[in-house]
Design a protein around this motif. Sequence first.
Motif, mmCIF file in Angstrom:
data_model
loop_
_atom_site.group_PDB
_atom_site.id
_atom_site.type_symbol
_atom_site.label_atom_id
_atom_site.label_comp_id
_atom_site.label_asym_id
_atom_site.label_seq_id
_atom_site.Cartn_x
_atom_site.Cartn_y
_atom_site.Cartn_z
ATOM 1 N N ALA A 83 -2.001 1.711 -17.606
ATOM 2 C CA ALA A 83 -2.231 0.376 -17.051
ATOM 3 C C ALA A 83 -3.610 -0.161 -17.416
ATOM 4 C CB ALA A 83 -2.079 0.402 -15.534
ATOM 5 N N SER A 84 -3.633 -1.401 -17.889
ATOM 6 C CA SER A 84 -4.881 -2.141 -18.082
ATOM 7 C C SER A 84 -5.241 -2.782 -16.737
ATOM 8 C CB SER A 84 -4.675 -3.226 -19.131
ATOM 9 O OG SER A 84 -3.733 -4.173 -18.649
ATOM 10 N N HIS A 85 -6.348 -3.521 -16.716
ATOM 11 C CA HIS A 85 -6.760 -4.164 -15.465
ATOM 12 C C HIS A 85 -5.701 -5.164 -14.989
ATOM 13 C CE1 HIS A 85 -9.644 -5.248 -12.402
ATOM 14 N NE2 HIS A 85 -9.437 -6.519 -12.667
ATOM 15 N N ALA A 86 -5.133 -5.918 -15.918
ATOM 16 C CA ALA A 86 -4.138 -6.932 -15.552
ATOM 17 C C ALA A 86 -2.893 -6.312 -14.932
ATOM 18 C CB ALA A 86 -3.753 -7.756 -16.778
ATOM 19 N N ILE A 87 -2.529 -5.123 -15.349
ATOM 20 C CA ILE A 87 -1.354 -4.434 -14.795
ATOM 21 C C ILE A 87 -1.738 -3.635 -13.552
ATOM 22 C CG2 ILE A 87 0.416 -2.690 -15.260
ATOM 23 C CD1 ILE A 87 0.743 -5.341 -16.818
ATOM 24 N N GLN A 129 -15.633 -4.258 -19.977
ATOM 25 C CA GLN A 129 -17.087 -4.258 -20.127
ATOM 26 C C GLN A 129 -17.705 -2.922 -19.716
ATOM 27 O OE1 GLN A 129 -19.174 -6.836 -21.171
ATOM 28 N NE2 GLN A 129 -17.349 -7.951 -21.797
ATOM 29 N N GLN A 130 -17.055 -2.245 -18.796
ATOM 30 C CA GLN A 130 -17.569 -0.968 -18.292
ATOM 31 C C GLN A 130 -16.414 0.003 -18.091
ATOM 32 O OE1 GLN A 130 -19.030 -1.336 -14.189
ATOM 33 N NE2 GLN A 130 -18.286 -3.437 -14.266
ATOM 34 N N ASN A 131 -16.755 1.263 -17.872
ATOM 35 C CA ASN A 131 -15.738 2.286 -17.665
ATOM 36 C C ASN A 131 -15.352 2.297 -16.188
ATOM 37 O OD1 ASN A 131 -14.203 4.631 -17.349
ATOM 38 N ND2 ASN A 131 -15.286 5.648 -19.019
ATOM 39 N N MET A 132 -14.320 1.551 -15.863
ATOM 40 C CA MET A 132 -13.887 1.440 -14.474
ATOM 41 C C MET A 132 -13.222 2.722 -13.991
ATOM 42 S SD MET A 132 -12.636 -2.527 -14.585
ATOM 43 C CE MET A 132 -12.358 -2.691 -12.833
ATOM 44 N N VAL A 133 -12.662 3.505 -14.907
ATOM 45 C CA VAL A 133 -12.055 4.784 -14.523
ATOM 46 C C VAL A 133 -13.140 5.712 -13.990
ATOM 47 C CG1 VAL A 133 -10.776 6.800 -15.358
ATOM 48 C CG2 VAL A 133 -10.181 4.516 -16.188
ATOM 49 N N GLU A 179 -8.577 1.114 -18.208
ATOM 50 C CA GLU A 179 -9.696 0.261 -17.796
ATOM 51 C C GLU A 179 -11.020 0.875 -18.261
ATOM 52 O OE1 GLU A 179 -9.357 -2.074 -14.090
ATOM 53 O OE2 GLU A 179 -7.832 -0.570 -13.574
ATOM 54 N N THR A 180 -11.179 0.903 -19.582
ATOM 55 C CA THR A 180 -12.372 1.473 -20.206
ATOM 56 C C THR A 180 -12.814 0.560 -21.353
ATOM 57 O OG1 THR A 180 -11.119 2.767 -21.816
ATOM 58 C CG2 THR A 180 -11.583 3.839 -19.695
ATOM 59 N N PRO A 181 -14.056 0.707 -21.833
ATOM 60 C CA PRO A 181 -14.511 -0.102 -22.964
ATOM 61 C C PRO A 181 -13.628 0.049 -24.205
ATOM 62 C CG PRO A 181 -16.389 0.866 -21.867
ATOM 63 C CD PRO A 181 -15.152 1.485 -21.247
ATOM 64 N N LYS A 182 -13.048 1.213 -24.408
ATOM 65 C CA LYS A 182 -12.167 1.429 -25.561
ATOM 66 C C LYS A 182 -11.008 0.429 -25.568
ATOM 67 C CE LYS A 182 -9.194 4.946 -27.628
ATOM 68 N NZ LYS A 182 -8.687 6.306 -27.524
#
Length: 83
Positions: free
Chosen positions: A59-63, A27-31, A20-23
């Motif tokens: 895991a991505s945001h969806a997972i 949109q933002q670095n949620m980590v 969950e990062t821009p990479k």
Amino acid sequence: MIVQRPKNETKVYLSVGSLETPKFGEQQNMVRGARLLAEKINAVDSSHLILNFKTIEGASHAIAFPTTAIHGLDWIHANTNPH
């Protein structure tokens, strides 16, 4: 900012997917944001506040979202048996 310490046991489950990062398209670095939030919660001086912080590898945001919901509810209710 005024922090109110909980008077009763308060469980907080916080998790984030490691992707969950821009990479990986966010949109933002949620980590980083989740880690900062965990640090702020841990800084609250209270024996009633219990934090369980996890990073869900791969895991991505969806997972991460459904995984967090399942793990979080399981952890919060693990010692709660109404019978």
